[in-house]
Design a protein around this motif. Structure first.
Motif, short mmCIF file in Angstrom:
data_model
loop_
_atom_site.label_atom_id
_atom_site.label_comp_id
_atom_site.label_asym_id
_atom_site.label_seq_id
_atom_site.Cartn_x
_atom_site.Cartn_y
_atom_site.Cartn_z
N LEU A 179 0.85 -1.18 0.00
CA LEU A 179 0.00 0.00 0.00
C LEU A 179 0.89 1.24 0.00
O LEU A 179 1.97 1.23 0.60
N ARG A 180 0.43 2.29 -0.67
CA ARG A 180 1.19 3.53 -0.66
C ARG A 180 1.23 4.11 0.74
O ARG A 180 0.29 3.98 1.51
N LYS A 181 2.33 4.77 1.06
CA LYS A 181 2.48 5.34 2.39
C LYS A 181 1.64 6.62 2.50
O LYS A 181 1.90 7.62 1.83
N ARG A 182 0.62 6.53 3.32
CA ARG A 182 -0.26 7.66 3.61
C ARG A 182 -0.55 7.65 5.11
O ARG A 182 -0.05 6.80 5.84
N ASP A 183 -1.34 8.56 5.57
CA ASP A 183 -1.72 8.59 6.99
C ASP A 183 -2.68 7.43 7.26
O ASP A 183 -3.83 7.44 6.79
N ALA A 184 -2.22 6.42 8.00
CA ALA A 184 -3.03 5.22 8.24
C ALA A 184 -4.31 5.55 9.00
O ALA A 184 -5.36 4.96 8.76
N GLY A 185 -4.22 6.51 9.92
CA GLY A 185 -5.41 6.91 10.67
C GLY A 185 -6.46 7.53 9.78
O GLY A 185 -7.66 7.27 9.92
N LEU A 186 -6.02 8.35 8.83
CA LEU A 186 -6.94 9.00 7.90
C LEU A 186 -7.61 7.97 6.98
O LEU A 186 -8.82 8.03 6.74
N VAL A 187 -6.82 7.02 6.50
CA VAL A 187 -7.37 5.98 5.63
C VAL A 187 -8.39 5.13 6.39
O VAL A 187 -9.47 4.82 5.88
N SER A 188 -8.06 4.77 7.63
CA SER A 188 -8.98 3.93 8.41
C SER A 188 -10.27 4.68 8.71
O SER A 188 -11.36 4.09 8.66
N ARG A 189 -10.18 5.98 8.99
CA ARG A 189 -11.39 6.76 9.26
C ARG A 189 -12.29 6.85 8.03
O ARG A 189 -13.52 6.87 8.14
N LEU A 190 -11.67 6.94 6.85
CA LEU A 190 -12.45 6.98 5.61
C LEU A 190 -13.25 5.68 5.44
O LEU A 190 -14.45 5.71 5.12
N ILE A 191 -12.60 4.55 5.68
CA ILE A 191 -13.29 3.26 5.56
C ILE A 191 -14.38 3.14 6.63
O ILE A 191 -15.51 2.72 6.35
N LEU A 192 -14.05 3.53 7.86
CA LEU A 192 -15.01 3.41 8.96
C LEU A 192 -16.21 4.33 8.77
O LEU A 192 -17.34 3.97 9.13
N ALA A 193 -15.98 5.51 8.19
CA ALA A 193 -17.09 6.43 7.94
C ALA A 193 -18.08 5.82 6.96
O ALA A 193 -19.31 5.94 7.13
N GLY A 194 -17.57 5.15 5.94
CA GLY A 194 -18.45 4.48 4.98
C GLY A 194 -19.25 3.37 5.63
O GLY A 194 -20.46 3.23 5.40
N LEU A 195 -18.60 2.59 6.48
CA LEU A 195 -19.29 1.50 7.16
C LEU A 195 -20.34 2.02 8.15
O LEU A 195 -21.45 1.50 8.22
N SER A 196 -19.99 3.07 8.89
CA SER A 196 -20.91 3.59 9.90
C SER A 196 -22.18 4.17 9.29
O SER A 196 -23.26 4.09 9.89
#
Length: 230
Positions: A179-196
């Motif tokens: 995976l490309r190096k990005r802010d892992a917290g930001l990526v996880s929040r994006l996924i979690l926002a979609g799920l929520s």
């Protein structure tokens, strides 16, 4: 004289449930039956409360609402729960504990491949959302509604533990170069926002299942929408 004969044996009957062998009521069995009924009733009340919390929020819901929907008096409801806070605690915390255990198990079963672990996280989370929509909505709607500070600390710790499962898989993927190096917290929040947000608009009888929506969300995050041109 007739030879002596033993009288015929009569078949023994097993004591009925709740009745001891001497014909007296079996208090232990009766107590077990009462506890089982009370446990089932508690689960029914919790399910009703989750639905009310989802539609009215914590502040808008009342013990009277829950009691009336459950067909109980407020006094009867107090037999099971002393206050609204305890019902809410069970609705939120028990679901979070179960969610963390279930998602963690699926992610662990995915092995060392970080992408497979991320996929397992999304798949398991989408399945749980699909199975318990009102519980998920009530938990997310009223996340900060705990009046007890200790309960707020506990639920935040549970939320962090759930998110950490996903974030660790993302960090691992970045460290391994898949995976490309990005802010892992930001990526996880994006996924979690979609799920929520999923249970707020998704219909169980719609063209896509909750799991299929989750897979498409993840595809957008991992692969994007832009078509690479030569």
């Amino acid at each position: 004289m007739h030879p002596y004969r033993e009288p015929p044996l009569r078949p023994c009957r097993a004591p009925a449930d709740g009745v001891a062998s001497g014909g007296e009521p079996d208090e232990d069995a009766a107590a077990r039956g009462a506890r089982k009924k009370a446990s089932i009733r508690r689960e029914e009340i919790i399910a009703i409360a989750a639905d009310i919390f989802a539609t009215k929020g914590y502040d808008g819901a009342s013990l009277r609402d829950i009691a009336e929907r459950a067909g109980l008096t407020k006094a009867a409801l107090y037999y099971h729960f002393p206050d609204k806070e305890q019902i809410f605690e069970i609705v939120v915390m028990s679901r979070m504990e179960s969610l963390i255990a279930d998602v963690g198990e699926h992610v662990a079963a995915a092995g060392d491949d970080p992408v497979r672990r991320i996929e397992a996280f999304v798949e398991a989370s989408a399945t749980r959302i699909d199975q318990d929509r009102t519980g998920w909505i009530s938990s997310s709607n009223t996340f900060w509604s705990f009046e007890n500070a200790q309960n707020r600390v506990r639920i935040v710790a549970q939320r962090d533990a759930y998110e950490k499962i996903l974030r660790d898989a993302i960090k691992d993927g970045m460290a391994k170069g898949v995976l490309r190096k990005r802010d892992a917290g930001l990526v996880s929040r994006l996924i979690l926002a979609g799920l929520s947000g999923l249970p707020r608009w998704h219909k169980a009888d719609g063209p896509l299942s909750a799991q299929e929506v989750g897979r498409q969300y993840l595809d957008f995050v991992l692969n994007g929408l832009k078509v690479e041109r030569d």
